[in-house]
Design a protein around this motif. Structure first.
Motif, PDB file in Angstrom:
ATOM      1  N   ARG A  38       0.827  -1.206   0.000  1.00 40.82           N
ATOM      2  CA  ARG A  38       0.000   0.000   0.000  1.00 40.82           C
ATOM      3  C   ARG A  38       0.856   1.248   0.000  1.00 40.82           C
ATOM      4  O   ARG A  38       0.490   2.266  -0.577  1.00 40.82           O
ATOM      5  CB  ARG A  38      -0.962  -0.011   1.189  1.00 40.82           C
ATOM      6  CG  ARG A  38      -0.269   0.135   2.504  1.00 40.82           C
ATOM      7  CD  ARG A  38      -1.137  -0.301   3.673  1.00 40.82           C
ATOM      8  NE  ARG A  38      -0.408  -0.054   4.901  1.00 40.82           N
ATOM      9  CZ  ARG A  38      -0.843   0.684   5.888  1.00 40.82           C
ATOM     10  NH1 ARG A  38      -2.041   1.235   5.833  1.00 40.82           N
ATOM     11  NH2 ARG A  38      -0.117   0.869   6.946  1.00 40.82           N
ATOM     12  N   LEU A  41       2.125   1.774  -3.551  1.00 38.71           N
ATOM     13  CA  LEU A  41       1.005   2.302  -4.329  1.00 38.71           C
ATOM     14  C   LEU A  41       0.794   3.789  -4.039  1.00 38.71           C
ATOM     15  O   LEU A  41       0.626   4.597  -4.953  1.00 38.71           O
ATOM     16  CB  LEU A  41      -0.260   1.510  -4.010  1.00 38.71           C
ATOM     17  CG  LEU A  41      -1.501   1.953  -4.740  1.00 38.71           C
ATOM     18  CD1 LEU A  41      -1.489   1.400  -6.151  1.00 38.71           C
ATOM     19  CD2 LEU A  41      -2.731   1.502  -3.996  1.00 38.71           C
ATOM     20  N   GLN A  42       0.828   4.171  -2.771  1.00 38.41           N
ATOM     21  CA  GLN A  42       0.636   5.563  -2.381  1.00 38.41           C
ATOM     22  C   GLN A  42       1.766   6.429  -2.919  1.00 38.41           C
ATOM     23  O   GLN A  42       1.549   7.538  -3.403  1.00 38.41           O
ATOM     24  CB  GLN A  42       0.553   5.675  -0.858  1.00 38.41           C
ATOM     25  CG  GLN A  42       0.110   7.028  -0.343  1.00 38.41           C
ATOM     26  CD  GLN A  42       1.247   7.983  -0.086  1.00 38.41           C
ATOM     27  OE1 GLN A  42       2.363   7.575   0.198  1.00 38.41           O
ATOM     28  NE2 GLN A  42       0.959   9.270  -0.189  1.00 38.41           N
ATOM     29  N   PRO A  55      -4.643   7.287  -2.460  1.00 36.08           N
ATOM     30  CA  PRO A  55      -5.641   6.676  -3.340  1.00 36.08           C
ATOM     31  C   PRO A  55      -6.568   5.731  -2.581  1.00 36.08           C
ATOM     32  O   PRO A  55      -6.198   5.185  -1.530  1.00 36.08           O
ATOM     33  CB  PRO A  55      -4.797   5.921  -4.365  1.00 36.08           C
ATOM     34  CG  PRO A  55      -3.488   5.689  -3.710  1.00 36.08           C
ATOM     35  CD  PRO A  55      -3.294   6.818  -2.727  1.00 36.08           C
ATOM     36  N   LEU A  56      -7.763   5.557  -3.105  1.00 31.12           N
ATOM     37  CA  LEU A  56      -8.746   4.675  -2.479  1.00 31.12           C
ATOM     38  C   LEU A  56      -8.187   3.259  -2.319  1.00 31.12           C
ATOM     39  O   LEU A  56      -8.436   2.593  -1.312  1.00 31.12           O
ATOM     40  CB  LEU A  56     -10.028   4.661  -3.323  1.00 31.12           C
ATOM     41  CG  LEU A  56     -11.223   3.931  -2.743  1.00 31.12           C
ATOM     42  CD1 LEU A  56     -11.660   4.574  -1.431  1.00 31.12           C
ATOM     43  CD2 LEU A  56     -12.367   3.941  -3.737  1.00 31.12           C
ATOM     44  N   SER A  57      -7.412   2.817  -3.284  1.00 25.08           N
ATOM     45  CA  SER A  57      -6.849   1.465  -3.217  1.00 25.08           C
ATOM     46  C   SER A  57      -5.915   1.295  -2.015  1.00 25.08           C
ATOM     47  O   SER A  57      -5.731   0.181  -1.532  1.00 25.08           O
ATOM     48  CB  SER A  57      -6.124   1.129  -4.517  1.00 25.08           C
ATOM     49  OG  SER A  57      -5.209   2.145  -4.848  1.00 25.08           O
ATOM     50  N   TRP A  59      -6.558   2.206   0.984  1.00 21.00           N
ATOM     51  CA  TRP A  59      -7.397   1.747   2.092  1.00 21.00           C
ATOM     52  C   TRP A  59      -7.836   0.301   1.894  1.00 21.00           C
ATOM     53  O   TRP A  59      -7.912  -0.468   2.858  1.00 21.00           O
ATOM     54  CB  TRP A  59      -8.594   2.672   2.285  1.00 21.00           C
ATOM     55  CG  TRP A  59      -8.131   4.056   2.631  1.00 21.00           C
ATOM     56  CD1 TRP A  59      -8.214   5.173   1.850  1.00 21.00           C
ATOM     57  CD2 TRP A  59      -7.450   4.443   3.821  1.00 21.00           C
ATOM     58  NE1 TRP A  59      -7.634   6.231   2.496  1.00 21.00           N
ATOM     59  CE2 TRP A  59      -7.159   5.820   3.719  1.00 21.00           C
ATOM     60  CE3 TRP A  59      -7.058   3.774   4.978  1.00 21.00           C
ATOM     61  CZ2 TRP A  59      -6.509   6.530   4.709  1.00 21.00           C
ATOM     62  CZ3 TRP A  59      -6.400   4.484   5.975  1.00 21.00           C
ATOM     63  CH2 TRP A  59      -6.136   5.848   5.830  1.00 21.00           C
ATOM     64  N   PHE A  60      -8.096  -0.103   0.643  1.00 25.44           N
ATOM     65  CA  PHE A  60      -8.471  -1.496   0.398  1.00 25.44           C
ATOM     66  C   PHE A  60      -7.298  -2.435   0.677  1.00 25.44           C
ATOM     67  O   PHE A  60      -7.480  -3.509   1.260  1.00 25.44           O
ATOM     68  CB  PHE A  60      -9.001  -1.680  -1.024  1.00 25.44           C
ATOM     69  CG  PHE A  60     -10.391  -1.152  -1.202  1.00 25.44           C
ATOM     70  CD1 PHE A  60     -11.471  -1.749  -0.584  1.00 25.44           C
ATOM     71  CD2 PHE A  60     -10.629  -0.030  -1.982  1.00 25.44           C
ATOM     72  CE1 PHE A  60     -12.761  -1.259  -0.731  1.00 25.44           C
ATOM     73  CE2 PHE A  60     -11.909   0.476  -2.140  1.00 25.44           C
ATOM     74  CZ  PHE A  60     -12.973  -0.145  -1.506  1.00 25.44           C
ATOM     75  N   LEU A  61      -6.088  -2.030   0.270  1.00 28.82           N
ATOM     76  CA  LEU A  61      -4.911  -2.850   0.581  1.00 28.82           C
ATOM     77  C   LEU A  61      -4.660  -2.875   2.090  1.00 28.82           C
ATOM     78  O   LEU A  61      -4.232  -3.896   2.636  1.00 28.82           O
ATOM     79  CB  LEU A  61      -3.672  -2.327  -0.144  1.00 28.82           C
ATOM     80  CG  LEU A  61      -3.571  -2.677  -1.613  1.00 28.82           C
ATOM     81  CD1 LEU A  61      -2.377  -1.968  -2.252  1.00 28.82           C
ATOM     82  CD2 LEU A  61      -3.445  -4.185  -1.807  1.00 28.82           C
TER      83      LEU A  61
END
Length: 110
Positions: A38, A41-42, A55-57, A59-61
């Motif tokens: 995560r 990704l951030q 990014p929203l992803s 929080w999902f990760l």
């Protein structure tokens, strides 16, 4: 003492990563990789935007990695992991709820 530690280090890592290798150790390592990804990704999202973004992803990760780590903690009976991931996962879920609530509010205003 430092020389002894350096000598014992390979034996320690062999014991931790080879002798104790089982499904749950692999699961725990995968959980940490998911959880840690995560941040990569951030970082990529922030570099693309030219500013710090979440990014929203992310929080999902966080939820996926946190839940996997929580399962690992329960299986291994690790109270530190159980407490930490229980609290953290609740925070990740709350952040998602706030994000979705704000998105609904913006759609309603538009």
């Amino acid at each position: 003492m430092l020389i002894q530690l350096a000598h014992d280090l390979p034996a320690y890592f062999y014991d931790v990563f080879v002798t104790r290798l089982d499904f749950w150790l692999v699961f725990g390592i995968v959980a940490q990789v998911v959880f840690g990804s995560r941040f990569i990704l951030q970082w990529i999202a922030s570099e693309r935007a030219g500013r710090s973004v979440m990014p929203l992803s992310f929080w999902f990760l966080s939820i996926l990695g946190g839940m996997m780590t929580l399962v690992y903690g329960f299986v291994r009976r690790e109270p530190v992991i159980i407490i930490g991931q229980s609290l953290s996962t609740g925070i990740y879920l709350r952040n998602l709820a706030l994000i979705f609530r704000e998105r609904r509010r913006k759609r309603g205003a538009a």
